[in-house]
Structures are given as C-alpha cells and as structure tokens.
Design an enzyme around this catalytic site. Structure first.
Site, short mmCIF file in Angstrom:
data_model
loop_
_atom_site.label_atom_id
_atom_site.label_comp_id
_atom_site.label_asym_id
_atom_site.label_seq_id
_atom_site.Cartn_x
_atom_site.Cartn_y
_atom_site.Cartn_z
N LYS A 33 33.11 23.35 52.73
CA LYS A 33 34.15 24.28 53.19
C LYS A 33 33.72 25.73 52.95
O LYS A 33 33.78 26.56 53.85
CB LYS A 33 35.47 23.98 52.47
N MET A 114 40.70 15.21 46.64
CA MET A 114 40.92 16.17 45.55
C MET A 114 42.16 17.04 45.86
O MET A 114 42.81 16.85 46.86
CB MET A 114 39.68 17.03 45.37
N ARG A 347 33.07 22.14 60.12
CA ARG A 347 32.01 21.33 59.51
C ARG A 347 31.58 20.28 60.52
O ARG A 347 32.27 20.04 61.50
CB ARG A 347 32.51 20.66 58.23
N ARG A 586 9.27 -16.78 54.96
CA ARG A 586 9.45 -17.60 53.75
C ARG A 586 9.30 -19.07 54.16
O ARG A 586 10.24 -19.66 54.70
CB ARG A 586 10.82 -17.36 53.14
N GLU A 777 5.12 -8.39 42.82
CA GLU A 777 6.53 -8.53 42.44
C GLU A 777 6.70 -8.83 40.96
O GLU A 777 7.79 -9.04 40.47
CB GLU A 777 7.23 -9.57 43.31
N GLY A 798 7.24 -7.04 46.58
CA GLY A 798 8.46 -7.86 46.58
C GLY A 798 9.44 -7.19 45.64
O GLY A 798 9.54 -7.52 44.45
N ASN A 800 12.52 -7.26 45.31
CA ASN A 800 13.65 -8.03 44.74
C ASN A 800 13.25 -8.53 43.36
O ASN A 800 13.92 -8.28 42.35
CB ASN A 800 14.01 -9.23 45.62
N CYS A 863 8.56 -6.00 51.33
CA CYS A 863 9.38 -6.99 52.03
C CYS A 863 10.64 -7.36 51.25
O CYS A 863 11.34 -8.28 51.62
CB CYS A 863 8.56 -8.22 52.37
C1 PEP Z 1 11.01 -10.19 46.69
O1 PEP Z 1 10.98 -10.67 45.57
O2 PEP Z 1 11.21 -8.99 46.91
C2 PEP Z 1 10.85 -11.04 47.88
C3 PEP Z 1 10.85 -10.52 49.08
O3 PEP Z 1 10.79 -12.37 47.67
P1 PEP Z 1 12.06 -13.32 47.47
O4 PEP Z 1 13.27 -12.51 47.76
O5 PEP Z 1 11.87 -14.46 48.41
O6 PEP Z 1 11.91 -13.70 46.04
MG MG Z 2 10.14 -12.68 45.31
#
Ligand code: PEP
Ligand code: MG
Length: 909
Positions: A33, A114, A347, A586, A777, A798, A800, A863
C-alpha cells in the site's frame, strides 16, 4: 523478528503535494500500500497526503517488546507536522482539525487480516471544529462515534457488541429504523454512551490527545501483524512472519458526506475470467471498509458513469494509466468526496489461474508487455487451477438452478453443506467434502474456507472477503446469492421454497454463479480434454493461451523438465504436458500391476534361488512390455528406470491379517493346504519383518542380497530398448540404482547391469546405448559424491529420502508434529514440500560440486516431490542441476518456475 538496520536510516516516508520519499520499488520497506501511494503521488495522481512508517519499525516494535525509540517517534512527529502543513489542517484543532486514517500494509496483501482505524484525530473539541468546517453536525458526530467504536474495538480490545448495544438503545429510544435516521442530538448521545463503554470496559478515559491516539493506533496495527488470523493467513500463503507490516497514516477523505460522495474498489480487468473489462463496485455515501466488508451489496462500477460521469471518466483514465505504468492488472481503491476523486490504493490485482493466463497473453497481444514479462506475470502454482475439473454440462443441465449468485471464483464445487468454518474443518477431517455456506465470510473463517470444496455466501459483492479470498485460494466461490435465507442457529438455509439442512449435498458453478441442490459429478478441465484428445485444440481458447505461455517459458529456461511416471499412459500425459523425459520410473509400481502380486509373492517366498529365478522369469516379459510402453509414451526422450526400492515385505499380506486368518481356520479345524500356505507366508513375513523398514532392507541393499532381481530388471530394460531399436526407434535408458551411500554398492550393481546388458545385446544382435547412475538420497551419498561419480554416469537427487535422512524426520510420521513445529516457528515450511535450502539443499550442493569434480559431464537431476514445487525449482536452478522431474500434473508448474528462475525474478517480489 529480523534484526533491523542502522537506526540512522530513514524509518518514516512522506508522500504528498506531488512528491513522495518512496516509490514502487520499496515494497519491502513501505509495504504494498505504502509503495503504491508513493508511486501514485509521484505520478501526480490525486492521492490524499500522508506518511508511511516502515516495516523496519514493526521489527523494532517486536524486538524491543513494544517500545519505539525516541528518534523514530521524533521522525513521526516531523512527518505529522509536514502533513498538517500540506493539508492546511491541524490534528486535534478545534477550528480546522486534520483527520487521518491509520492502516496496515505489508509487502504482500493480506486482505482484511490486520487492523485499520479511521477518523483518528477527533476528540471533544475537534469534533466541533469538524462540524464547523463541514457545516454538518450530524456527519461530524457520526464520524466521532465511528472513531470511538473502531478505536475502542481495535486498540482497546472492547468487543464490538458492547458498542452496538448502546447504538441500538439510542436508535430504539429515538424511534429510528435506519442508522441514518439518527440526528445530531441522538449521535451526541451515542458518543457519550460510547465513552462510558470505554470507561467501564477499558478502565480508562477515551484518549483525548490526538498524538496519544496516533501512537496507540500505530502500535495496535503492529500488534495485529501477530493476530491469529494473520498468522494463519501467512501460513497458508507462505508469507514469512519476520517481514512485518508498515503503517500508513493518511489524511482522511470522506465518501460518506452525502449523495455526491462514495467509495469503491475495482480492477482494470475481470480478475475471475481475465476479460478486458472495467470491473468493480462502489457504494454511494459510504466509508472505506463498507465495500470490502460485504455488509451492503454494492452497485457495479459501470453504474458510476450515470451517477457521477466526471469522476467516472477520471477514474477510468487514471486506472488505465496505472495499468500501463505497472504493466499489470491493477486492483484499486478510491473515494469520491463531494464529486472529487481520490485514489487510495493501487496494486497488482489478485486473480484466478485462469485469469492469469488470459491476462498475460492478452497483455502481450496488446503490446503492453513482452513474452518474457508475461512469463514472469503468472504464478506457476496457479496453473494447477486450470487443470481442475468442471461439471459435465449434460448432468448439470438436468438439475434445476435454485438461485444464482455472483460468479466470484471459477470451478466446480460439490459437497455437503456446513455453516461454520470450524465445522468445515471438523467434517473434512472425517473425510467429508464440504461447502461452506455463510451469510458473508469474515477473515476469521479462513481455516474453514481453506478446507472447503467451495464457498457460497448470501451477501457481498465480487470484491467482498469471500470473493477475494476464494479467488486467491483457487476455491470455487459464489457470493451475494441473495436468494439464500440462512438460519445459522437452526443449521438450515431456505431457497426458492426449499429447505436445505446441514449435511445435504449442494453444487455450484463458480464461473456462472448457478447453485443447485444435488451432488453433481465433475469432468476434467478443458486443457486436459485437449491433451487427452477429446477436444480439438482449436476449440479451446484457454488451451491455446496455456500452450503459448508455456512455449514462451520454454525459451527462457535452462533446466530440463521431466516427469515421474511408470505407466505408458502417464508417460503420454506427461509428454503432452511438456515433459521431455522421465526422471523416475518406479519399477516396483509395476509389480503391483494386475495379476502380478501372486508372482511377486512367489518370488519373495522362494527359499531356493532356482525358485526365485523361475518367478522372476515370469515377471520379465511383463516388465519388458511395461518398459517398451513407457519408452514409446516418452517419444524417444530419456527414461530413467530405477531398480526395485521398497522392502520386500511390502508385497506380502499384513502380518496381523494372516494371524487372524490362521487363528480362525485353526478354531474351525480347517486343516489343509490353504492353512499350510498361510503359515508359510506368515513365517516369511516374520522373517522379513523390520522394526524400521525405511532404514532397512530396501533399495540397493535388495539388489545386493538378491542379484537376480537386478539381473531380471536389467534384462527387461535392455530387451525393451532392443525392441525399440529394431523398430527404428532409438531410446537411451538410464538405469538408476537407489539408496546408494557407499561406492562399492554401486560398483556391485553396475557390474551386474553391464554384464546382463552385454548378454542381451549379443542375443538380440542389436547395440543400444544406456547409462548407469544412482540416486543421491542418503547423506553419505552426497558427501562421498566424488567417489560415487567414478562409477555413476548420472545422479538423481532423491530429495524425499534425503530430507527424511537429513532431518531424521520420518516421511510418514512428520504430520504428527509438523504443525507444532510451524506454530512454534521452529520450521516455517514443510521440508517435504519445499526444499530446506540450508540443510538438505547444502547436501545437494555438495553432491553437485563433488560429483562434477570427478566427472565434468555428470548428468544431474532431481526426482523427489520438490521437483514440482516452484520455490524448490528456483533452488535447483541456482545450484546448477540439469533437470527437475515432477509428477505429470505439476510439469506445467515446473516449466514456468524454471523459466522464472532463469529470469532470476520471483513472482510477488
Ligand atoms: C526420493 O526419495 O526422493 C525418491 C524420489 O524416491 P522415493 O520417493 O520413491 O523414495
Ligand atoms: Mg527414495
């Protein structure tokens, strides 16, 4: 709160008389603003003068536990003096008083979250001066009573009802039906009663000193940054807590002086559909918040042309100029005081994903922006709205429309009726899909709106709270459905002679505003229909625009975008979404395919290697066909296939279920081969049982224990590639070994892959190219990346598992404590959704640097789920990866985010 810069730097920024200390590039300091007001002032537009207390002061306020240092207070006083001079009026003066508004304004807009205080500066003397100046005693005392009420509620935290009770009492004794029926004498009475409310409830007199009023109001606005609904809003929209809000102190202009005054809000284009049309609403004889609060249903802005043609023309000219200047749709606020127009805000307008794409492509066609600017104009996340379902038109037509409201946010919504936000949350937790039905929504409803399928309100306009927030969330919303008669306490609403109870199903279309009492099936988005070839591209305007925008994005990005897919149809869809390669297939998902589980179980239960090989040879043709299909679905683009990852027991029946079955059979004396088989399976399940399967016998560890699995999978991949090659279709499979932390693990598996690949190629009489690489990973994998790269031709992070193993947070159990961590500010974001750039990100960086040191041409990708998250994609770009891989539906998000990363600008900055 962040530590603040040197206290010498400027903390208060003036705007007025055609000149401002700030400008549009100072959103961090002045908030959206404040920077808009400064920019408009510099452009010579009619903006009431004022000053902005910067966000740094908010940080200081919190750092110093509510104390503002004297030099800042002095700067505020100096700016106030300057304002009085420009306004030719004095705060608290009994002859010519200055009245100001005190309003919040953070870098990112947080509609209604707010606090705001209007008419500040009035006291027992100034109200008389105000009366004299306006020659309107009724108006002066109405302004004063509004101020006491707002100040009492916001600053002194007295419930609104305490004031409303007094107001109603005066109305009753005066025999008034409407608020406007009260005359000056009655309003004087209201003021006296309000002051008593303050005395009784706050145990103090209403502050008469305007400087004290200002200080208290300023601090209340700072405090409102930390109110629960603002915190919740920031959590939903990923707005950092530390940035704080600015406070804008601005000379009041009045839209409520009579029928030649008014106030309104609008957009330079339709924020729901993107259509180029002047869009918005206004209320005659109303003050500030009345429009957005959704209490009175306002008139469409076009009608202003009839009522006040001169002001309307000027408003159109100014807003068109602002759109050109900012090169984006503007969301503006204005007030007309006695036919004189004032701009109060401008804005970038929030818009639906649909509108974002329409507007960006239109602005390019209008030569207002370049394709590069168009790419930066669309929030990648909003593209997912374009892929969400709509109703099947035939099904929809069959059901009568009971009422039509304003189409505030597009999308098909169907669900069970609930009447409160808390119920919406509760019912959703029980797995139900709900529609939140409210007379009007208020900022406190935000948590319920977030979980609902859609939001339906009875009052309010297209810029009411429900409309603005619904659009921003991408929630289908219909507002101002006047046909609804809501009885909250009875938990019913009536419409067209029918009564709908809590829990009954209703549906509505956020694009047309139609509401129906039924559950209606939805159908895929137009874009998906085109991609699935059920609708010709020429017939879908939005598809063509979507495609244009993403084609522009592709020109600017450096990162490749692949998809995580393990079925031929997923590969086809991902390709159609623009993925050029599969980053993760996978293979274990293929084991779950129809009729395969018994074979997989036989493989796992085999006690002898020969039996295991027999089962694997049955899986071989099935996997080979899958790979062939996936290669074809990806049109020859690279496909990364990962060898089996999860622990074997995941493919066997559950231990508890087996035990129950066996106990039942034994009790019924059902002896025989079936019982023997169950006992055998149970014994193997117990043998494979792990206390912590995520850290157990999975990934590369399986391939090392059972090399015949890796052999079969390699054979299936290379045979499928040979088949493609024989058909004149070349593919380069990338065989990926998961969960490697020790180079010797990879060496072991690579030897198997190379041996089997050579055998297959010899048998087939065909040579195909293939790569062998690994997932990074496990933290050790990153740290020893230089060593691992001696064996790996590519790495795929990886993230995750890397997140799980870096934090030691279980991927499956983080839900139990994440919320507490976020509430306590230990974590700002879910690290499984957005990459933790500092910890996990550092391991990625280390992996990249060390890997490339060994092998300069090492191919690098990611991935994990983060590949489809815009903020994470920015990080992966910066760290120098070659590609990201996302789930098919998030491929468009990744393409756009990758382009924005390359253009090194973040949307919303
Ligand atoms: C990961 O671990 O990031 C991965 C892509 O493998 P998954 O999720 O199958 O363990
Ligand atoms: Mg994995």
């Amino acid at each position: 709160m962040a530590t603040t810069k040197s206290s010498k730097s400027q903390k208060v920024y003036f705007f007025g008389n055609g000149k401002a200390d700030g400008n549009r590039h100072m959103k961090d300091l002045l908030g959206g603003k404040g920077s808009g007001l400064a920019e408009m002032t510099n452009a010579g537009l009619p903006v009431p003068p004022g000053f902005t207390i910067s966000t740094e002061v908010c940080s200081i306020y919190y750092d110093q536990k509510g104390h503002i240092p004297t030099p800042i207070d002095k700067a505020i006083s100096e700016n106030l003096k300057r304002l009085e001079k420009v306004a030719s009026a004095t705060l608290g003066s009994s002859s010519n008083p200055l009245l100001v508004s005190v309003r919040s304004g953070a870098k990112f807009s947080m509609p209604g979250m707010m606090d705001t205080i209007l008419n500040l500066g009035l006291n027992d003397e100034a109200v008389e001066g105000f009366k004299a100046r306006t020659k309107n005693g009724r108006f002066a005392y109405d302004s004063y009573r509004r101020f006491i009420q707002m100040f009492g509620n916001v600053v002194l935290e007295i419930p609104k009802e305490a004031f409303e009770h007094e107001f109603d009492a005066v109305k009753k004794s005066a025999g008034a039906r409407q608020d406007t029926d009260l005359d000056e004498a009655a309003l004087r009475q209201v003021v006296d009663r309000y002051k008593k409310v303050v005395r009784d409830r706050a145990k103090r007199e209403f502050p008469q000193n305007p400087r004290e009023q200002l200080q208290m109001a300023r601090d209340a606005v700072f405090r409102s940054w930390m109110n629960p609904r603002a915190i919740e809003y920031r959590r939903i929209y990923d707005i950092p807590d530390h940035i704080g809000t600015a406070v804008n102190v601005q000379m009041m202009v009045f839209g409520n002086t009579g029928d030649r005054s008014g106030t309104g809000v609008g957009f330079t284009r339709n924020p729901a559909t993107g259509k180029k049309e002047f869009y918005g609403e206004f209320l005659i004889n109303a003050q500030g918040e009345d429009v957005v609060a959704g209490i009175r249903t306002p008139q469409p802005i076009r009608e202003l042309e009839q009522v006040m043609p001169k002001a309307y023309k000027q408003l159109r000219e100014i807003t068109t100029r602002l759109e050109k200047h900012y090169k984006d749709v503007q969301d503006f606020e204005f007030t007309i005081q006695d036919e004189r127009l004032f701009m109060l805000q401008t804005r970038s307008g929030k818009r639906t994903g649909y509108a974002a794409v329409v507007i960006a492509t239109d602005l390019v066609d209008e030569k207002l922006i370049t394709p590069k600017e168009a790419v930066l104009l669309v929030d990648p996340e909003s593209l997912t709205q374009l892929l969400s379902p709509g109703f099947d038109p035939d099904e929809w037509k069959k059901i009568p429309t009971v009422t039509t409201g304003l189409p505030a946010s597009p999308g098909a919504a169907s669900g069970q009726v609930v009447f409160t936000a808390d119920e919406a949350v509760e019912w959703t937790k029980q797995g139900k899909q709900v529609i939140l039905v409210r007379r009007e929504t208020v900022p406190d409803d935000i948590h319920g709106m977030f979980v609902s399928q859609g939001i339906l309100t009875a009052t309010g306009g297209m810029t009411s709270h429900a409309a603005v927030v619904g659009r921003q969330m991408g929630k289908p919303s219909v507002v101002g459905a006047g046909g609804l008669e809501i009885h909250d306490s009875a938990k019913v609403f009536k419409v067209g002679g029918q009564t709908v109870r809590e829990g009954e199903f209703i549906s509505f279309d956020g694009l047309t505003g139609e509401v129906k009492i039924a559950r209606v099936a939805s159908r895929p988005s137009e874009i998906l229909q085109v991609l699935n070839k059920t609708l010709p591209p020429k017939k879908s305007d939005i598809y063509q625009r979507f495609e244009r925008l993403l084609t522009w994005a592709d020109k600017f990005r450096r990162l490749g975008v692949r998809a995580n897919a393990d079925q031929p149809d997923q590969a086809e869809l991902a390709y159609a979404f623009g993925a050029r390669g599969i980053g993760l297939c996978r293979t274990e998902h293929m084991f779950f395919g129809e009729g395969r589980i018994p074979i997989v179980q036989r493989m796992i239960l085999a006690e002898k290697e020969a039996d295991r090989r027999r089962a694997l040879s049955e899986l071989l043709p099935l996997q080979r066909d899958d790979f062939y299909g996936v290669f074809k679905g990806m049109h020859g683009e690279p496909v990364t296939i990962r060898t089996i990852d999860p622990p074997l027991h995941e493919f066997l029946p559950k231990r508890e279920e087996l035990m129950v079955d066996i106990a039942r059979m034994e009790a019924l004396n059902q002896k025989g081969p079936e019982l023997d088989e169950k006992r055998r399976v149970l014994a193997r399940v117990e043998q494979l049982h792990e206390f912590n399967p995520m850290l157990g016998h999975r990934g590369v560890r399986l391939g090392i224990s059972y090399p015949e699995i890796t052999e079969m999978q390699t054979r299936a991949i290379i045979e499928a590639a040979c088949r493609c090659a024989k058909e004149g279709f070349s593919v380069v499979p990338e065989i990926m070994i998961p969960l490697v932390g020790i180079v010797k693990e990879l060496k072991d598996q690579k030897a198997i892959v190379d041996r089997v690949a050579a055998e297959v190629m010899k048998e087939q009489g065909v040579k195909v190219k293939y790569l062998v690489g690994t997932m990074i990973e496990v933290p050790r994998g990153s740290i020893r990346a230089d060593e691992i790269a001696t064996e790996a031709q590519f790495f795929s992070f990886g993230t995750n598992d890397l997140t799980q193993l870096t934090f030691g947070f279980s991927r499956d159990d983080i839900g139990k404590f994440l919320r507490v961590y976020q509430d306590k500010k230990i974590l700002e974001k879910d690290p499984f959704a957005t990459i933790d750039t500092e910890g996990v990100g550092d391991l990625v960086r280390i992996g990249v640097e060390r890997g490339r040191k060994t092998r300069a041409d090492l191919k690098l990708g990611i991935c994990g789920e983060h590949g489809g998250d815009a903020a994470s994609v920015h990080f992966f770009h910066t760290v120098g990866l070659d590609y990201v891989s996302a789930s098919p539906y998030r491929v468009p998000v990744a393409r756009l985010a990758a382009a924005q990363a390359a253009l090194a600008t973040r949307v919303g900055d």
